[in-house]
Design a protein around this motif. Structure first.
Motif, short mmCIF file in Angstrom:
data_model
loop_
_atom_site.label_atom_id
_atom_site.label_comp_id
_atom_site.label_asym_id
_atom_site.label_seq_id
_atom_site.Cartn_x
_atom_site.Cartn_y
_atom_site.Cartn_z
N ALA A 149 0.83 -1.21 0.00
CA ALA A 149 0.00 0.00 0.00
C ALA A 149 0.87 1.26 0.00
N LEU A 150 1.91 1.28 0.81
CA LEU A 150 2.80 2.43 0.84
C LEU A 150 3.50 2.63 -0.51
N TYR A 151 3.83 1.52 -1.15
CA TYR A 151 4.46 1.61 -2.47
C TYR A 151 3.48 2.19 -3.49
N LEU A 152 2.23 1.77 -3.42
CA LEU A 152 1.22 2.31 -4.33
C LEU A 152 1.02 3.81 -4.11
N MET A 153 1.07 4.25 -2.85
CA MET A 153 0.96 5.68 -2.57
C MET A 153 2.08 6.45 -3.27
N HIS A 154 3.27 5.93 -3.13
CA HIS A 154 4.43 6.61 -3.74
C HIS A 154 4.32 6.61 -5.26
N GLN A 155 3.94 5.47 -5.85
CA GLN A 155 3.87 5.38 -7.30
C GLN A 155 2.75 6.24 -7.86
N ARG A 156 1.63 6.33 -7.15
CA ARG A 156 0.55 7.18 -7.64
C ARG A 156 0.95 8.64 -7.56
N ALA A 157 1.71 9.00 -6.54
CA ALA A 157 2.18 10.38 -6.42
C ALA A 157 3.13 10.75 -7.56
N LEU A 158 3.85 9.76 -8.10
CA LEU A 158 4.78 10.02 -9.21
C LEU A 158 4.04 10.33 -10.51
N GLY A 159 2.78 9.91 -10.61
CA GLY A 159 2.01 10.16 -11.83
C GLY A 159 2.60 9.45 -13.02
N ALA A 160 2.69 10.15 -14.14
CA ALA A 160 3.17 9.55 -15.39
C ALA A 160 4.63 9.13 -15.31
N GLU A 161 5.36 9.60 -14.32
CA GLU A 161 6.77 9.22 -14.18
C GLU A 161 6.93 7.83 -13.57
N SER A 162 5.87 7.28 -13.03
CA SER A 162 5.95 5.95 -12.44
C SER A 162 6.04 4.89 -13.53
N PRO A 163 6.93 3.90 -13.36
CA PRO A 163 6.98 2.80 -14.34
C PRO A 163 5.71 1.96 -14.33
N TRP A 164 4.92 2.08 -13.28
CA TRP A 164 3.67 1.33 -13.16
C TRP A 164 2.46 2.19 -13.53
N HIS A 165 2.69 3.35 -14.13
CA HIS A 165 1.59 4.29 -14.39
C HIS A 165 0.44 3.70 -15.22
N PRO A 166 0.71 2.94 -16.29
CA PRO A 166 -0.43 2.37 -17.05
C PRO A 166 -1.31 1.46 -16.20
N TYR A 167 -0.70 0.76 -15.27
CA TYR A 167 -1.47 -0.12 -14.38
C TYR A 167 -2.23 0.70 -13.35
N ILE A 168 -1.55 1.62 -12.69
CA ILE A 168 -2.19 2.43 -11.65
C ILE A 168 -3.30 3.29 -12.26
N ASP A 169 -3.09 3.75 -13.50
CA ASP A 169 -4.10 4.57 -14.16
C ASP A 169 -5.37 3.77 -14.46
N LEU A 170 -5.24 2.44 -14.59
CA LEU A 170 -6.39 1.59 -14.86
C LEU A 170 -7.13 1.20 -13.59
N LEU A 171 -6.45 1.27 -12.46
CA LEU A 171 -7.08 0.87 -11.20
C LEU A 171 -8.20 1.85 -10.82
N PRO A 172 -9.20 1.39 -10.06
CA PRO A 172 -10.26 2.30 -9.61
C PRO A 172 -9.67 3.48 -8.84
N LYS A 173 -10.18 4.65 -9.11
CA LYS A 173 -9.72 5.84 -8.38
C LYS A 173 -10.54 6.07 -7.11
N SER A 174 -11.69 5.44 -7.06
CA SER A 174 -12.55 5.53 -5.88
C SER A 174 -13.30 4.22 -5.74
N PHE A 175 -13.88 4.02 -4.57
CA PHE A 175 -14.58 2.77 -4.29
C PHE A 175 -16.00 3.05 -3.85
N HIS A 176 -16.87 2.09 -4.14
CA HIS A 176 -18.27 2.20 -3.75
C HIS A 176 -18.63 1.08 -2.77
N THR A 177 -17.62 0.50 -2.16
CA THR A 177 -17.86 -0.56 -1.19
C THR A 177 -18.32 0.04 0.13
N PRO A 178 -18.99 -0.75 0.98
CA PRO A 178 -19.57 -0.21 2.23
C PRO A 178 -18.58 0.50 3.13
#
Length: 454
Positions: A149-178
């Motif tokens: 989770a901490l790694y995902l926080m860092h990678q999402r903060a990097l934006g397009a500079e993250s090597p995982w950006h295409p994956y993170i960009d596809l992940l849900p940005k918000s959740f509708h779970t209870p």
């Protein structure tokens, strides 16, 4: 959530030296949360759905994900016979583009495309992970999930500079779970257990964040303050908890895997996953024959509807892993010492707890587990049954207070009088009381659901 209940209570009892009883309950709903199981790769959450699976709606315009598909292909992920599909309402999944045979590898992800704890520990935030090691180890979500989770926080903060950006960009940005619902929305669930579990989870996430907040704030170059760090942590935690899988290695390893985690859930699918230790690849293995256009489903594990609703916001009427929780009988104080002594002597759990307080689904029926019946048969022993066992002066409340300690100590001594066969009916009256309690417990539980979504 209120689902229609159909309860058929059938007791077949006959006597010919021994008594045999059978009880069947037919339901289309459940309550109670089974022990958590690890994720097996999770797709996008079905929002506001009860049972129906996402389907291919011809009215929806096709949505392609070329950047993501090109990125995974360039990095060694094979998925030639499937594609990511938009089902509308924010739901994505995986569908076949060519015929797929049973046993065929549908998706294969190389180890280099897995987000693992080892990868995080050697990344730019490796020092942060080591600095916060104690808090991460104590976290409610578990050390591996929090590390990712901490790694995902860092990678999402990097934006397009993250090597995982295409994956993170596809992940849900918000959740509708209870877990993300407002308090007034939670009340529509009408389940005290589920609401309490959700509120406990919210507090746990906040405590986990607070335990590492100082370390995060000390490294603004890795975790920019322009992000709402708690919100970002909640997002990353939900992604990690709902999508990581166990690879079955020794020592145990968990990972996030792009593309592998996109198939949606079906409780009846036979499609599964396999990690090849020699090839170091994670694959989705077909359990069915798929035609072009068929959706590829995976199982999130044997989770009942409350567990699915809690984690993913989904539930299924025909869930083969469904369970129904029953209550705990209130015993007269005078009976408690002798009943506990009988339970202890016969190796029966004297409580209806998480180990034995659920009816379990078998095909289209809910059955009463043997352990549940054994406990109830002991707890429902009354005067006539105890007299038949040769146990006198069993009512502690009727014994003078000064003599009670000696009486209770006497009950702790092994005695053949305490022996019975709780795996079989004790008496007709006892069996009817045990089964009657189950039925009344279910009636009480159903009565809590006073509103319907329809």
């Amino acid at each position: 959530v209120l689902m229609s209940f159909i309860v058929a209570f059938v007791v077949l009892m006959y006597c010919s030296g021994t008594c045999l009883s059978m009880i069947f309950f037919f339901f289309q709903a459940e309550d109670g949360i089974r022990d958590a199981q690890e994720s097996r790769g999770l797709g996008d959450v079905y929002k506001r759905q009860l049972s129906p699976e996402p389907y291919l709606d011809p009215r929806l315009p096709p949505v392609e994900y070329p950047r993501f598909m090109e990125w995974i292909a360039a990095n060694g992920v094979t998925s030639a016979k499937v594609k990511v599909h938009n089902f509308g309402d924010g739901i994505r999944g995986v569908v076949a583009t060519e015929p797929i045979s049973r046993g065929e590898a549908i998706i294969t992800v190389p180890h280099s495309m897995l987000i693992t704890v080892a990868l995080v520990e050697t990344s730019a935030i490796g020092a942060v992970i080591r600095e916060a090691a104690s808090a991460i180890k104590r976290s409610s979500m578990g050390g591996p999930a929090m590390t990712i989770a901490l790694y995902l926080m860092h990678q999402r903060a990097l934006g397009a500079e993250s090597p995982w950006h295409p994956y993170i960009d596809l992940l849900p940005k918000s959740f509708h779970t209870p877990v993300f619902w407002k308090d007034e929305e939670l009340e529509w669930l009408q389940s005290r257990e589920l609401i309490a579990t959700i509120r406990k989870q919210r507090l746990s996430v906040k405590r986990d964040y607070d335990s590492v907040a100082t370390v995060i704030d000390a490294h603004p170059e890795l975790f920019p303050p322009k992000f709402s760090q708690l919100d970002l942590f909640r997002w990353a935690s939900q992604i990690a908890i709902t999508r990581y899988c166990e690879l079955g290695t020794i020592p145990s390893t968990v990972a996030l895997a792009p593309m592998y985690d996109l198939p949606n859930h079906s409780p009846s699918t036979k499609t599964t996953f396999r990690y090849d230790k020699n090839q170091q690849t994670l694959s989705v293995i077909s359990g069915h024959v798929y035609a072009p256009g068929d959706q590829i489903f995976m199982s999130y594990g044997d989770k009942n509807n409350m567990a699915l609703m809690y984690a993913y916001g989904i539930s299924f009427i025909d869930n083969p892993a469904a369970t129904v929780r029953i209550g705990m009988p209130v015993l007269p104080p005078g009976y408690q010492p002798v009943l506990k002594a009988i339970a202890r002597y016969n190796h029966v759990n004297p409580l209806l707890d998480d180990s034995n307080n659920k009816l379990v689904r078998y095909k289209d029926m809910f059955t009463v587990p043997d352990a549940t019946l054994a406990t109830l048969r002991v707890l429902m022993l009354r005067e006539l049954d105890l007299d038949e066992m040769g146990i006198s002066n069993w009512n502690v409340s009727a014994i003078p207070e000064k003599e009670r300690p000696n009486r209770i100590r006497e009950l702790h001594r092994p005695s053949a009088r305490l022996a019975l066969l709780p795996s079989q009916p004790v008496s007709i009256a006892n069996e009817l009381m045990s089964l009657g309690f189950i039925l009344q417990s279910l009636v009480n539980r159903i009565s809590r659901y006073t509103r319907c979504l329809e």
